[in-house]
Scaffold this active site. Structure first.
Site, PDB file in Angstrom:
ATOM      1  N   LEU A 231       0.803  -1.202   0.018  1.00  0.00           N
ATOM      2  CA  LEU A 231       0.021  -0.017   0.148  1.00  0.00           C
ATOM      3  C   LEU A 231       0.804   1.075   0.059  1.00  0.00           C
ATOM      4  CD1 LEU A 231      -2.881   1.422   0.183  1.00  0.00           C
ATOM      5  CD2 LEU A 231      -2.663   1.265   2.633  1.00  0.00           C
ATOM      6  N   ILE A 232       0.518   2.059  -0.949  1.00  0.00           N
ATOM      7  CA  ILE A 232       1.079   3.597  -0.992  1.00  0.00           C
ATOM      8  C   ILE A 232       0.013   4.385  -0.444  1.00  0.00           C
ATOM      9  CG2 ILE A 232       2.023   5.500  -2.362  1.00  0.00           C
ATOM     10  CD1 ILE A 232       4.064   2.984  -1.785  1.00  0.00           C
ATOM     11  N   GLN A 237       0.322   8.815  -3.828  1.00  0.00           N
ATOM     12  CA  GLN A 237       0.025   7.831  -4.941  1.00  0.00           C
ATOM     13  C   GLN A 237       0.307   8.786  -6.096  1.00  0.00           C
ATOM     14  OE1 GLN A 237      -3.799   6.016  -4.282  1.00  0.00           O
ATOM     15  NE2 GLN A 237      -3.214   4.613  -2.555  1.00  0.00           N
ATOM     16  N   GLY A 238       0.594   7.966  -7.230  1.00  0.00           N
ATOM     17  CA  GLY A 238       0.735   8.678  -8.770  1.00  0.00           C
ATOM     18  C   GLY A 238       2.021   9.249  -8.644  1.00  0.00           C
ATOM     19  N   GLY A 240       5.187   7.537  -8.353  1.00  0.00           N
ATOM     20  CA  GLY A 240       6.137   6.511  -8.753  1.00  0.00           C
ATOM     21  C   GLY A 240       6.608   5.651  -7.657  1.00  0.00           C
ATOM     22  N   HIS A 241       6.148   6.045  -6.352  1.00  0.00           N
ATOM     23  CA  HIS A 241       6.608   5.389  -5.135  1.00  0.00           C
ATOM     24  C   HIS A 241       6.408   3.719  -5.294  1.00  0.00           C
ATOM     25  CE1 HIS A 241       7.670   9.409  -3.498  1.00  0.00           C
ATOM     26  NE2 HIS A 241       6.373   9.539  -3.522  1.00  0.00           N
ATOM     27  N   GLY A 242       5.379   3.239  -5.675  1.00  0.00           N
ATOM     28  CA  GLY A 242       4.990   2.014  -5.910  1.00  0.00           C
ATOM     29  C   GLY A 242       6.179   1.180  -6.581  1.00  0.00           C
ATOM     30  N   ALA A 243       6.330   1.744  -7.583  1.00  0.00           N
ATOM     31  CA  ALA A 243       7.602   1.118  -8.356  1.00  0.00           C
ATOM     32  C   ALA A 243       9.022   1.034  -7.606  1.00  0.00           C
ATOM     33  CB  ALA A 243       7.793   1.923  -9.814  1.00  0.00           C
ATOM     34  N   GLU A 265       0.495 -12.744  -3.648  1.00  0.00           N
ATOM     35  CA  GLU A 265      -0.965 -13.472  -3.462  1.00  0.00           C
ATOM     36  C   GLU A 265      -1.776 -12.530  -3.795  1.00  0.00           C
ATOM     37  OE1 GLU A 265      -3.283 -14.147   0.804  1.00  0.00           O
ATOM     38  OE2 GLU A 265      -1.145 -13.858   0.651  1.00  0.00           O
TER      39      GLU A 265
END
EC number: 2.3.1.48
Length: 408
Positions: A231-232, A237-238, A240-243, A265
């Site tokens: 979870l970001i 969000q938006g 680039g932190h997830g990548a 999962e």
């Protein structure tokens, strides 16, 4: 509300959308508390308030869950302009407070003054665990580079258990099928993402997001890490932190000899897109995935190199190959476009061929009427239409990844 009795219409005025009534906030400065622009709402609240995501008994309901940006010290209070109990003696309002108390750990405060006192202690909060990666993103609005830090933590870190109890409450609001995990199982790994920011000349840390990974045993001497939750938080969000987080975590496991591959999962569509992007980014520099090798189809060298060097399994290596081949294919060239389309559809047709094999087995035990019914279910024209629809959906997804790579 046509067809309702006058009483039913009056009671309907006391229904609230819980996704709108729940007010979340990550607070850095005292002025953030009253700043509406820093407030955000959950995507889901069904696990606490039912599938309709409705609370009954209030007008102007606000369930305020405010967190200090770093340590996530919590303020929780319920506000409303009217309560159904005040007007109708025989009608009871939902106990919304106890529902939220069930998921937030003890130790929260219920007033602004107490919360401000907790904010003043944020200067003592530091990120947990071992630093894996640090990166910066330029913030145009602030006119400066913002620094972010990704760490790996565990339950032996002082204060982490209590921090994690507060952090995991966000899962209920932003992951549809979320559940809390058994943190005493030492096969869990925890990865955290923080932003470093300045307040009155001091460096403070704000929580950006996190990921949990469970390490499964694979006979005889390997481990298969499986991403469970990621979870970001919405304010970040938006960007680039997830990548950044996913790639850092994947690289952490890549460095270990006993890791077979890394999986996830029940991944959401958004997670699949993120994983596609990160895996393509990693694989594009491998010799076997060089552009000149892509038009000959998925090779054993690609599968082997992806697994041995990057801990990417065959299924995901295939997706990487298809995305990179799309990027290397001139679709205005009819012959190249046709070759690419046939290569993708050859993979997609697998389930249909399986159905045909199962049908052949049925011929021996079905009577003519039953066989006709089964044949109608596997109509060839329908198969072709479904196959084309699946192909177009996949190409649309792949194009998004290619475009993101180009922007990066």
């Amino acid at each position: 509300m046509a067809g309702l009795t006058p009483m039913e219409k009056k009671l309907a005025e006391y229904k609230c959308d819980t996704n709108e009534a729940i007010k979340l906030k990550l607070v850095r400065f005292q002025e953030d508390i009253e700043d509406e622009s820093t407030t955000f709402n959950p995507e889901f609240s069904h696990q606490l308030f039912g599938d309709d995501e409705v609370a009954f008994g209030y007008k102007g309901l606000q369930m305020q869950l405010y967190y200090s940006a770093g340590s996530l010290s919590t303020m929780f209070r319920v506000l409303y302009t009217a309560n159904v109990n005040e007007k109708f003696d025989s009608v009871q309002a939902d106990d919304v407070e106890s529902k939220i108390r069930d998921i937030i750990p003890a130790g929260f405060c219920a007033g602004i003054d107490d919360f401000i006192s907790l904010l003043e202690k944020e200067v003592n909060f530091r990120s947990f665990g071992t630093i894996l990666h640090t990166y910066t993103i330029h913030n145009d609005e602030a006119g400066e580079d913002i620094t972010y830090q990704i760490t790996k933590a565990d339950m032996t870190c002082p204060g982490f258990r209590e921090y994690h109890e507060r952090l995991q409450t966000f899962l209920m609001w932003f992951i549809e099928t979320a559940s809390f995990i058994d943190v005493d199982d030492d096969r869990w790994d925890f990865f955290l993402l923080f932003e470093k920011y300045n307040k009155d000349g001091a460096t403070l840390f704000a929580t950006v997001g996190y990921m949990t990974v469970y390490n499964y045993y694979v006979y005889p001497d390997k481990t298969r890490p499986r991403v469970s939750q990621m979870l970001i938080l919405p304010p970040f969000q938006g960007e680039g932190h997830g990548a950044q987080l996913y790639e850092s975590v994947h690289r952490y496991y890549m460095s270990s000899e006993n890791i077979l591959d890394v999986t996830a999962e029940d991944p959401s569509d958004n997670f699949v897109r993120l994983r596609d992007y990160v895996f393509v980014k990693l694989c594009q520099d491998l010799p076997s995935f060089a552009p000149e090798n892509l038009h000959s189809g998925l090779s054993g060298e690609m599968v082997t190199e992806a697994r041995q060097k990057l801990k990417i399994n065959k299924k995901h290596a295939r997706r990487v190959y298809e995305i990179l081949r799309l990027r290397a294919t001139d679709l205005s060239d009819q012959e190249k476009a046709r070759a690419y389309r046939l290569d993708i559809k050859k993979r997609l047709v697998g389930p249909y061929k399986k159905n045909q094999r199962e049908l052949a087995k049925m011929r021996r035990c079905l009577n003519p009427e039953e066989l006709t019914n089964q044949m109608n279910q596997i109509d060839l024209k329908t198969q072709h239409e479904q196959l084309e629809e699946s192909y177009q959906q996949i190409i649309a997804e792949y194009r998004r990844t290619v475009e993101r790579l180009a922007q990066a």
